[in-house]
Design a protein around this motif. Structure first.
Motif, PDB file in Angstrom:
ATOM      1  N   UNK A  27      39.926 -23.402 -41.309  1.00 45.47           N
ATOM      2  CA  UNK A  27      40.111 -22.087 -41.942  1.00 45.47           C
ATOM      3  C   UNK A  27      39.013 -21.772 -42.959  1.00 45.47           C
ATOM      4  N   UNK A  28      38.013 -22.612 -42.999  1.00 47.35           N
ATOM      5  CA  UNK A  28      36.964 -22.499 -44.032  1.00 47.35           C
ATOM      6  C   UNK A  28      36.382 -21.082 -44.136  1.00 47.35           C
ATOM      7  N   UNK A  29      36.100 -20.478 -43.008  1.00 45.46           N
ATOM      8  CA  UNK A  29      35.432 -19.166 -43.027  1.00 45.46           C
ATOM      9  C   UNK A  29      36.218 -18.123 -43.820  1.00 45.46           C
ATOM     10  N   UNK A  30      37.546 -18.289 -43.873  1.00 44.19           N
ATOM     11  CA  UNK A  30      38.356 -17.305 -44.617  1.00 44.19           C
ATOM     12  C   UNK A  30      38.183 -17.451 -46.138  1.00 44.19           C
ATOM     13  N   UNK A  31      37.658 -18.574 -46.557  1.00 45.26           N
ATOM     14  CA  UNK A  31      37.624 -18.845 -48.003  1.00 45.26           C
ATOM     15  C   UNK A  31      36.198 -18.902 -48.572  1.00 45.26           C
ATOM     16  N   UNK A  32      35.227 -18.482 -47.781  1.00 44.03           N
ATOM     17  CA  UNK A  32      33.829 -18.641 -48.228  1.00 44.03           C
ATOM     18  C   UNK A  32      33.549 -17.941 -49.551  1.00 44.03           C
ATOM     19  N   UNK A  33      34.074 -16.740 -49.709  1.00 42.80           N
ATOM     20  CA  UNK A  33      33.808 -15.983 -50.940  1.00 42.80           C
ATOM     21  C   UNK A  33      34.448 -16.675 -52.139  1.00 42.80           C
ATOM     22  N   UNK A  34      35.683 -17.135 -51.936  1.00 41.39           N
ATOM     23  CA  UNK A  34      36.399 -17.795 -53.032  1.00 41.39           C
ATOM     24  C   UNK A  34      35.661 -19.075 -53.457  1.00 41.39           C
ATOM     25  N   UNK A  79      32.771 -32.804 -40.848  1.00 39.62           N
ATOM     26  CA  UNK A  79      33.604 -33.977 -40.587  1.00 39.62           C
ATOM     27  C   UNK A  79      35.046 -33.916 -41.077  1.00 39.62           C
ATOM     28  N   UNK A  80      35.334 -33.101 -42.079  1.00 40.65           N
ATOM     29  CA  UNK A  80      36.684 -33.172 -42.658  1.00 40.65           C
ATOM     30  C   UNK A  80      37.691 -32.407 -41.825  1.00 40.65           C
ATOM     31  N   UNK A  81      38.939 -32.783 -41.978  1.00 39.48           N
ATOM     32  CA  UNK A  81      39.985 -31.922 -41.436  1.00 39.48           C
ATOM     33  C   UNK A  81      40.617 -31.106 -42.563  1.00 39.48           C
ATOM     34  N   UNK A  82      40.452 -31.608 -43.791  1.00 45.53           N
ATOM     35  CA  UNK A  82      40.971 -30.867 -44.954  1.00 45.53           C
ATOM     36  C   UNK A  82      39.902 -30.789 -46.028  1.00 45.53           C
ATOM     37  N   UNK A  83      39.858 -29.669 -46.697  1.00 43.11           N
ATOM     38  CA  UNK A  83      38.899 -29.524 -47.804  1.00 43.11           C
ATOM     39  C   UNK A  83      39.690 -29.140 -49.057  1.00 43.11           C
ATOM     40  N   UNK A 138      40.632 -31.234 -36.436  1.00 41.39           N
ATOM     41  CA  UNK A 138      41.405 -30.411 -37.349  1.00 41.39           C
ATOM     42  C   UNK A 138      42.878 -30.782 -37.193  1.00 41.39           C
ATOM     43  N   UNK A 139      43.253 -31.869 -37.824  1.00 37.88           N
ATOM     44  CA  UNK A 139      44.578 -32.408 -37.530  1.00 37.88           C
ATOM     45  C   UNK A 139      45.560 -32.263 -38.682  1.00 37.88           C
ATOM     46  N   UNK A 140      45.303 -31.299 -39.558  1.00 42.48           N
ATOM     47  CA  UNK A 140      46.195 -31.165 -40.710  1.00 42.48           C
ATOM     48  C   UNK A 140      47.629 -30.886 -40.270  1.00 42.48           C
ATOM     49  N   UNK A 141      47.777 -29.930 -39.331  1.00 39.93           N
ATOM     50  CA  UNK A 141      49.119 -29.555 -38.909  1.00 39.93           C
ATOM     51  C   UNK A 141      49.839 -30.744 -38.280  1.00 39.93           C
ATOM     52  N   UNK A 142      49.100 -31.511 -37.473  1.00 40.76           N
ATOM     53  CA  UNK A 142      49.732 -32.637 -36.794  1.00 40.76           C
ATOM     54  C   UNK A 142      50.057 -33.772 -37.743  1.00 40.76           C
ATOM     55  N   UNK A 143      49.252 -33.897 -38.771  1.00 38.80           N
ATOM     56  CA  UNK A 143      49.387 -35.088 -39.602  1.00 38.80           C
ATOM     57  C   UNK A 143      50.548 -35.005 -40.593  1.00 38.80           C
ATOM     58  N   UNK A 144      51.009 -33.802 -40.854  1.00 36.25           N
ATOM     59  CA  UNK A 144      52.031 -33.669 -41.896  1.00 36.25           C
ATOM     60  C   UNK A 144      53.255 -34.554 -41.705  1.00 36.25           C
ATOM     61  N   UNK A 145      53.820 -34.600 -40.511  1.00 34.44           N
ATOM     62  CA  UNK A 145      55.007 -35.438 -40.385  1.00 34.44           C
ATOM     63  C   UNK A 145      54.667 -36.924 -40.467  1.00 34.44           C
ATOM     64  N   UNK A 146      53.387 -37.237 -40.347  1.00 34.09           N
ATOM     65  CA  UNK A 146      52.985 -38.645 -40.364  1.00 34.09           C
ATOM     66  C   UNK A 146      53.183 -39.242 -41.756  1.00 34.09           C
ATOM     67  N   UNK A 147      52.898 -40.503 -41.821  1.00 31.63           N
ATOM     68  CA  UNK A 147      53.104 -41.242 -43.056  1.00 31.63           C
ATOM     69  C   UNK A 147      52.239 -40.688 -44.196  1.00 31.63           C
TER      70      UNK A 147
END
Lengths: 509, 176, 245
Positions: free
Chosen positions: A480-487, A460-464, A249-258
């Motif tokens: 954060x998937x569980x928070x969005x199951x209904x949506x 497998x994904x870090x972002x959906x 789950x590397x979304x937060x870390x990856x943002x500053x990356x290229x």
């Protein structure tokens, strides 16, 4: 229970083939059975089905030692066009099974061949369309149907013939989760309420297993295991535990990356007027394993084609590797990208596997020794090295999918867009391919996955990114998937269905 | 092994229509390239015609070859693809039949077999097109004959090589 | 719409009549007259010439093709202009005009005929001509799969372009023919095998005849029209052949 099919195959071998496609197959199908047949690539699943439909030996040439009987009749003695009295057959691509230009005519096609009266035809067509929920579609052009609707028209055409056995070969491979769920529900109803015997070949069966009563696992042309659905699931969970790659789950870390790709305010409208994408904003970072999900027609493939420059945005701008995508730099940009189409047959043209995999390297003017070395590496990875000199079209659908993947990986691209890379593969191979893609992410590559397989996406994904009606509806971290199951459920993407797995495990199913 | 002349099973009939459509689309592609290179001789287009006429006759025999040719010619007529489209009806039918009648006497394993069959196909087919050049385009018969002969020569050589290679590849692929 | 009331056999007779005129007439005036009649028939039967509007461009391109050929090859009439081996003769233009008129009549008549009825009606017409239904029904199959295969070919080109295949100039396009054509062919063969299997398993060819959801019934006015058109062809042939006897 009455035995409807009896299969005793000592050996089945195709002309010029070295190994038999099937051997030592002995089992019976009882009336009311719902049998799932699964197995890896080239395991003989579809071949086995063809022995039940009569396509072997009447349509595909093969040397069969043994006997297959259907309702007491030797299949070898029943003409193929009389098999509709016994079996209804559905396969993967609905478009190849729809013969007529409008829905009514197509459902009536088989009935017309039986030479029955117009009145009877009309009654049967209406009944079949009602069952598949397509009443009112009679005059619709078959070309305008969605994948799910087309598959329902095919089912109606088959059911209208009233055969006691329904044989299906990967019928949901092209359907989105909603379409798959709908079809399984109907099959379950036919089996339970109308006592229709169903034999279904699938690569991945977890979504349909709750409807079945038997599972057969094929390997190398033999039935190696016979399971109850519960046993199968228990074993699958064990395997999955071993194979599962820990999601990063590397979304937060990856943002500053290229930033690998930036889609800014992009819309696309096809010349037919059909809207492809509408006001898409998306940034993909180096090391992302981003999954794009959505129902058929939601705009996923259009977005992928826009990013690789196959389509030019009607509005907005796309940057890839920090360069605006432009006609003049497309070739250069594409050298660093790989695009895996859903249908491997769109790219396979060479006479041997090695020639096919080496094609892109040859186009780039690589040296012969380097090409050979890389081709061998990639073929080894996908497990096809032993077939290096074989004609690619002799491979099974799943093997061709792996070959297409090897043809992409050989160029060592920095950014891979994969449209359903696991279609045609069983659970083990699917996880193996996804594991490789995850490995690539760890080595600094970027993956954009388009998939209907929500289990794979979740694992497998870090972002959906969820698309709906040509828009991006959600862009979330997988954690954060569980928070969005209904949506997600509200747009036809039901991750909660996956919990079926644990239900079976608990024996509640 | 000698080739059969007729096949009327569903696989051959459906194949004739589907490959006939492929024939049509590839004719449009090569025709467009010809228009850019040289709109008078239609060398690529002529070769494409000869190649498909031979290939379909080999794959699905007759009447599939004729059906595929008719599909191509009828769509060409209805879309004004060429001023000679009407004559394609005859060129495709007669060319395909001639090819099959010659090919049935050979194993079609050697390039020479393909060349002989293509000679028959190209001579008869291009004669029909010559008539079109005379009646529709109003070319002098000598010029019409020369241009057709040139197209035929290129067609015979290139289409024979391609037919052998592609038909061989199809046999190896086990798709037929 | 009056057109829909006519039997496809009547439309076929009209088509044959137009083709006969296009191939047999030599003067621009007569060909022009036939073309006007052909267009008028469309106007009367369909109520508009909207369908033909889009075809003006196609006809112009077709004409250009004939003009180029005539300018290069025509050696009839007086030499008007010469540049190297390129010679333009006075007969080039009249011959181009009749050439354009002939191909335009063939094209318009073909368009008229093939868009005048549904695939099902053409199938039924062939069955009336005693063609077995296994062959006659291929008409519908062609109409159904033509657009699908066209789309598929575009996808195949896209797929190969993403692998690095260039399509930037004519030479690239020639080089791209094989890598795009071969997957197309393999896929088409695979597809046709699947279609054929699906059809057979739905009883295609089970017996010599089948039930269709509609039928053709030739009316009195159809018979009268067909007879008239055949008579025109017969009289014209007699008129042409008599001087030869």
């Amino acid at each position: 229970m009455q035995t409807v099919v009896e299969i005793n195959i000592e050996k089945l071998i195709f002309p010029n083939a070295e190994k038999p496609a099937l051997k030592n197959i002995n089992f019976t199908i009882e009336q009311g059975d719902f049998i799932l047949i699964t197995g890896g690539v080239a395991s003989g699943k579809s071949v086995l089905l063809h022995t039940i439909t009569g396509a072997i030996p009447h349509f595909h040439e093969a040397n069969l030692t043994g006997k297959v009987t259907i309702m007491g009749q030797d299949i070898g003695q029943v003409r193929l066009n009389k098999m509709s009295d016994y079996v209804g057959y559905m396969m993967q691509e609905p478009q190849n099974q729809i013969i007529s230009l409008d829905v009514y005519e197509d459902v009536a096609f088989g009935l017309g061949n039986l030479g029955i009266s117009l009145g009877q035809i009309d009654e049967s067509v209406k009944k079949a369309l009602e069952f598949v929920g397509l009443t009112g579609y009679e005059t619709r052009q078959t070309a305008s149907l969605s994948g799910g609707e087309a598959q329902r028209v095919v089912l109606a055409g088959v059911l209208a013939l009233n055969a006691p056995i329904l044989v299906l070969d990967q019928p949901t491979a092209e359907l989105d989760p909603l379409g798959r769920h709908e079809l399984y529900r109907r099959l379950g109803h036919l089996n339970k309420v109308q006592n229709l015997t169903i034999v279904l070949v699938m690569d991945r069966i977890q979504e349909v297993i709750s409807y079945a009563n038997r599972v057969l696992y094929l390997q190398g042309g033999e039935i190696v295991r016979k399971y109850s659905p519960k046993q199968y699931y228990e074993e699958l969970l064990l395997k999955k535990g071993r194979l599962n790659f820990p999601a990063v789950y590397n979304l937060a870390n990856s943002k500053p990356a290229q930033c690998v790709a930036k889609v800014a305010g992009v819309s696309y409208q096809y010349s037919s007027g059909f809207r492809g994408c509408d006001d898409i904003n998306l940034e993909i970072y180096r090391g992302d394993f981003i999954s794009i999900i959505g129902l058929n027609g939601s705009g996923k493939s259009t977005l992928a084609k826009l990013i690789i420059g196959l389509l030019k945005p009607s509005k907005g701008e796309i940057e890839v590797f920090n360069r605006p995508l432009h006609k003049d730099n497309l070739t250069e940009v594409r050298i660093r990208m790989g695009f895996l189409f859903q249908n491997p047959d769109y790219q396979i043209f060479a006479g041997t596997l090695e020639e096919e995999v080496g094609f892109s390297l040859k186009l780039r003017g690589e040296q012969a020794e380097i090409i050979d070395q890389k081709v061998d590496e990639c073929l080894t990875f996908v497990g096809l090295l032993e077939y290096k000199k074989m004609h690619p079209q002799r491979l099974s659908r799943g093997q061709r999918q792996l070959l297409a993947l090897a043809s992409i990986l050989v160029s060592d691209p920095d950014f891979i867009i994969a449209d359903e890379p696991t279609s045609g593969l069983d659970e083990n191979q699917g996880y193996m391919v996804m594991g490789k893609l995850a490995e690539l992410v760890h080595s600094g590559k970027t993956i954009m996955l388009i998939s209907h397989d929500l289990a794979m996406v979740k694992d497998y994904s870090n972002r959906i990114v969820a698309m709906h009606n040509h828009h991006i509806q959600l862009d979330i971290a997988a954690q954060d998937l569980t928070q969005y199951l209904e949506k997600l459920k509200s747009i036809g993407l039901d991750f909660q269905e996956l919990s079926l797995l644990s239900e079976v495990k608990d024996g509640t199913c | 092994m000698k080739e059969k002349l007729f096949r009327t099973d569903t696989k051959a009939l459906v194949g004739s229509v589907i490959i006939g459509i492929v024939f049509l689309i590839m004719s449009q592609v090569t025709g467009r390239i010809d228009d850019l290179l040289d709109p008078t001789l239609l060398l690529l287009n002529g070769t494409c015609w000869a190649f498909f006429t031979g290939l379909i006759a080999l794959m699905y025999k007759q009447p599939a070859g004729i059906i595929a040719g008719l599909v191509e010619a009828i769509v060409a007529m209805a879309t004004a693809y060429s001023p000679l489209a009407f004559f394609f009806l005859f060129a495709n039918t007669i060319g395909s039949l001639t090819y099959s009648l010659i090919a049935r006497n050979f194993s079609m394993q050697k390039l020479s077999h393909h060349i002989i069959a293509q000679i028959g196909c190209n001579v008869t087919g291009n004669l029909c097109v010559t008539l079109g050049l005379i009646y529709i385009v109003h070319l002098d018969w000598k010029i019409a004959l020369i241009t057709s002969a040139l197209t035929a020569v290129v067609g015979i050589v290139v289409a024979s090589i391609l037919d052998k290679a592609v038909y061989g590849a199809l046999q190896k692929s086990a798709l037929l | 719409m009056a057109l829909a009331k006519l039997d496809p056999r009547t439309k076929l007779a009209w088509y044959i009549l137009m083709l006969y005129f296009a191939l047999s007439l030599q003067s621009a005036a007569r060909l022009g007259f036939v073309l006007v009649v052909c267009l008028l028939a469309s106007l009367i039967l369909t109520g508009s010439l909207k369908l033909h509007k889009v075809m003006v461009v196609i006809v112009l391109l077709l004409g250009l093709q004939i003009l180029v050929v005539q300018l290069i090859f025509c050696r009839q009439g007086v030499l008007l202009w010469q540049w190297g081996i390129l010679k333009i003769y006075s007969e080039a233009l009249p011959l181009t005009i009749t050439g354009i008129l002939k191909s335009t009549i063939i094209f318009y008549a073909s368009m008229q005929f093939f868009t005048s009825a549904s695939a099902q009606e053409f199938t039924l017409m062939l069955i009336k001509f005693k063609i077995p239904y296994r062959f006659a029904m291929l008409v519908g199959l062609a109409v159904r799969f033509l657009p699908l295969l066209k789309t598929e070919y575009v996808s195949i080109i896209d797929s190969q372009r993403t692998r690095g295949l260039k399509m930037e100039n004519v030479w690239d396009e020639i080089k791209a023919i094989l890598p795009t054509f071969l997957p197309f062919l393999y896929r088409a063969v695979r597809r046709s095998t699947e279609i054929a299997l699906a059809m057979e398993l739905k009883g295609y060819g089970r017996s010599a005849s089948r039930t269709f959801s509609s039928d053709l019934e030739i009316k009195g006015y159809d018979v009268a029209l067909i007879t008239m058109m055949l008579l025109v062809i017969c009289f014209s042939l007699v008129y042409r052949l008599l001087p030869l006897l």
